[in-house]
Design a protein around this motif. Structure first.
Motif, PDB file in Angstrom:
ATOM      1  N   TYR A   1      -3.931   3.955   5.039  1.00 59.65           N
ATOM      2  CA  TYR A   1      -4.394   2.881   5.898  1.00 59.65           C
ATOM      3  C   TYR A   1      -4.123   3.267   7.344  1.00 59.65           C
ATOM      4  O   TYR A   1      -3.409   4.230   7.637  1.00 59.65           O
ATOM      5  N   GLU A   2      -4.696   2.489   8.249  1.00 60.53           N
ATOM      6  CA  GLU A   2      -4.456   2.684   9.674  1.00 60.53           C
ATOM      7  C   GLU A   2      -4.199   1.323  10.307  1.00 60.53           C
ATOM      8  O   GLU A   2      -4.964   0.376  10.082  1.00 60.53           O
ATOM      9  N   VAL A   3      -3.127   1.217  11.079  1.00 62.67           N
ATOM     10  CA  VAL A   3      -2.829  -0.001  11.818  1.00 62.67           C
ATOM     11  C   VAL A   3      -3.469   0.122  13.196  1.00 62.67           C
ATOM     12  O   VAL A   3      -3.233   1.097  13.917  1.00 62.67           O
ATOM     13  N   ILE A   4      -4.287  -0.873  13.555  1.00 64.85           N
ATOM     14  CA  ILE A   4      -5.012  -0.843  14.825  1.00 64.85           C
ATOM     15  C   ILE A   4      -4.560  -2.023  15.674  1.00 64.85           C
ATOM     16  O   ILE A   4      -4.673  -3.182  15.260  1.00 64.85           O
ATOM     17  N   ASP A   5      -4.040  -1.727  16.843  1.00 60.29           N
ATOM     18  CA  ASP A   5      -3.602  -2.763  17.769  1.00 60.29           C
ATOM     19  C   ASP A   5      -4.795  -3.525  18.320  1.00 60.29           C
ATOM     20  O   ASP A   5      -5.901  -2.984  18.452  1.00 60.29           O
ATOM     21  N   GLY A   6      -4.551  -4.793  18.652  1.00 59.43           N
ATOM     22  CA  GLY A   6      -5.643  -5.637  19.145  1.00 59.43           C
ATOM     23  C   GLY A   6      -6.359  -5.072  20.349  1.00 59.43           C
ATOM     24  O   GLY A   6      -7.580  -5.248  20.500  1.00 59.43           O
TER      25      GLY A   6
ATOM     26  N   LEU B   1       0.826  -1.208   0.000  1.00 56.43           N
ATOM     27  CA  LEU B   1       0.000   0.000   0.000  1.00 56.43           C
ATOM     28  C   LEU B   1       0.858   1.255   0.000  1.00 56.43           C
ATOM     29  O   LEU B   1       0.502   2.263  -0.637  1.00 56.43           O
ATOM     30  N   ASP B   2       1.986   1.207   0.710  1.00 56.60           N
ATOM     31  CA  ASP B   2       2.922   2.344   0.672  1.00 56.60           C
ATOM     32  C   ASP B   2       3.427   2.561  -0.753  1.00 56.60           C
ATOM     33  O   ASP B   2       3.507   3.700  -1.237  1.00 56.60           O
TER      34      ASP B   2
END
Length: 439
Positions: A160-165, A153-154
């Motif tokens: 995008y967004e990275v979401i921690d558990g 994606l980069d």
């Protein structure tokens, strides 16, 4: 004369179909008819092709033929993700060749735009929501997949967004996952409602016949489509019936009819909604392709979709449903232990037309016969855009996206039986086993 040896016959408990608005199907064809254009298959591809042919050739009669009922077949049985981003599972970063990925992105975005405009113009009630999607991972292997996709994606320049558990329960109500990658461009829909709505706003020079399975075809200067109650003679034929296109004598042994299975719960009570938490509307796809897809719907149901089977004749096997419903129950309980008394109301299957090289067909199949076939699991966007562009190509409209589709090599040939079934079944078994808790 080509005999059609297998016809669609989907199982009867598709939750999307039964929870969308009811409509009166168009009458089946009877007698003898003639038309300039005939389109077979009233799913996303066929509806788009018939609509655009009618607009491009307003003086021509376009006949759209559906073997079952609109909204009941394959297009009304998917998970309802109209995805914008390319996802090349054959590439390390899921993007692959950057030029191809950029063109694929343009195709998918055009498909989304076409659908958005039709939904707005005709007031189609399909609960369309630009809510994005979460691609979620349970273990280290899944997290590695997300990291690879981030690199892709980069490279493509997409957000995008990275979401921690630990933060995920605020989004989707469950702490089951270790990490998720949120991409904002996916549009979620109720697929059967969308297909029904698209069928009910076709241009006036399109005649839709439902419950009209074609059993024989004669190719030549004219195309003769025979069924048990009559015949339709057309100057030109467009096949938009995915893997069933092989039954019409084309692209034999190139499309793999792989079935996926889904269950849909009853609506959650207000107390259960509060217990679940999270956003009121979302979709999750798995980091592992063999894992579980999830949806929380507009009417507060939970969809669980996983488990595969290879059905070479393109028809479902209803005896699989109870077994896979048990898998859905286990997947649900793992993710939503706070909802122990929520039962499934519907369980069903839906087919994908897959190719070994992940490519579809677009163009001419034979004199007077054309096709847009093999969507490889991206039927909502890809079917819509390829059906539209095929009609534009037949009208002589120039478009670089059409050139790209015509230059694509198309689906490659698979081994003959019994090696094909042995190989596909082994791949599906190993993939589902390897998915582990992702399933």
């Amino acid at each position: 004369m080509q005999t059609v040896t297998s016809l669609p016959a989907d199982d009867k408990m598709c939750g999307w179909y039964h929870t969308s608005r009811s409509r009166t199907p168009k009458a089946a064809h009877t007698g003898e008819s003639k038309a300039r254009w005939a389109v077979i298959g009233a799913g996303f591809t066929g509806l788009a092709a018939a609509r655009q042919l009618a607009l491009n050739f307003p003086d021509d009669e376009v006949v759209l033929i559906e073997a079952q009922e609109v909204g009941f077949g394959t297009s009304g049985r998917n998970a309802g993700f109209a995805i914008d981003l390319p996802h090349d599972i054959g590439a390390d970063d899921y993007i692959g060749d950057i030029a191809t990925a950029k063109t694929t992105l343009k195709l998918n975005l055009l498909g989304q735009t076409i659908l958005r405009e039709l939904v707005a113009a005709h007031g189609i009630d399909c609960h369309m929501n630009a809510s994005g999607k979460y691609q979620a991972a349970v273990g280290e292997r899944g997290v590695a997949v997300l990291e690879a996709y981030r690199r892709g994606l980069d490279k493509l320049g997409q957000s995008y967004e990275v979401i921690d558990g630990k933060a995920l329960p605020k989004h989707i109500g469950t702490s089951f996952y270790r990490q998720a990658l949120f991409t904002p461009g996916t549009v979620l829909v109720q697929p059967s409602a969308l297909v029904k709505g698209l069928a009910d706003c076709l241009p006036p020079n399109v005649t839709l016949y439902e419950h009209t399975p074609v059993t024989e075809v004669e190719y030549g200067d004219k195309i003769v489509l025979a069924h048990r109650n009559g015949r339709i003679t057309a100057d030109k034929l467009v096949l938009a019936n995915n893997a069933f296109g092989m039954r019409f004598g084309f692209l034999e042994r190139t499309m793999l009819p792989v079935f996926l299975y889904a269950s849909l719960t009853r609506p959650l009570t207000p107390a259960e909604q509060a217990e679940l938490g999270g956003k009121p509307f979302w979709g999750v796809i798995p980091a592992d392709p063999f894992g579980s897809t999830l949806r929380r719907t507009h009417d507060n149901r939970i969809l669980v979709r996983n488990s595969f089977s290879f059905n070479p004749d393109g028809r479902p096997k209803e005896h699989y449903l109870p077994r896979f419903a048990q898998r859905h129950r286990l997947s649900f309980e793992r993710r939503f232990p706070m909802l122990p008394k929520v039962d499934f109301e519907y369980t069903w299957s839906g087919s994908l037309a897959l190719s070994q090289n992940h490519k579809g067909f677009f163009g001419q199949l034979a004199p007077n016969v054309y096709g847009a076939l093999c969507c490889n699991g991206l039927g909502i966007t890809r079917g819509t855009v390829t059906g539209t562009l095929l009609a534009d190509w037949l009208a002589g409209k120039p478009n670089p996206l059409i050139d790209f589709l015509l230059e694509t090599s198309g689906p490659n040939k698979a081994p003959p039986e019994p090696f094909l079934s042995l190989g596909v079944n082994a791949t599906l078994w190993w993939g589902q086993r390897k998915a582990g808790l992702e399933s």
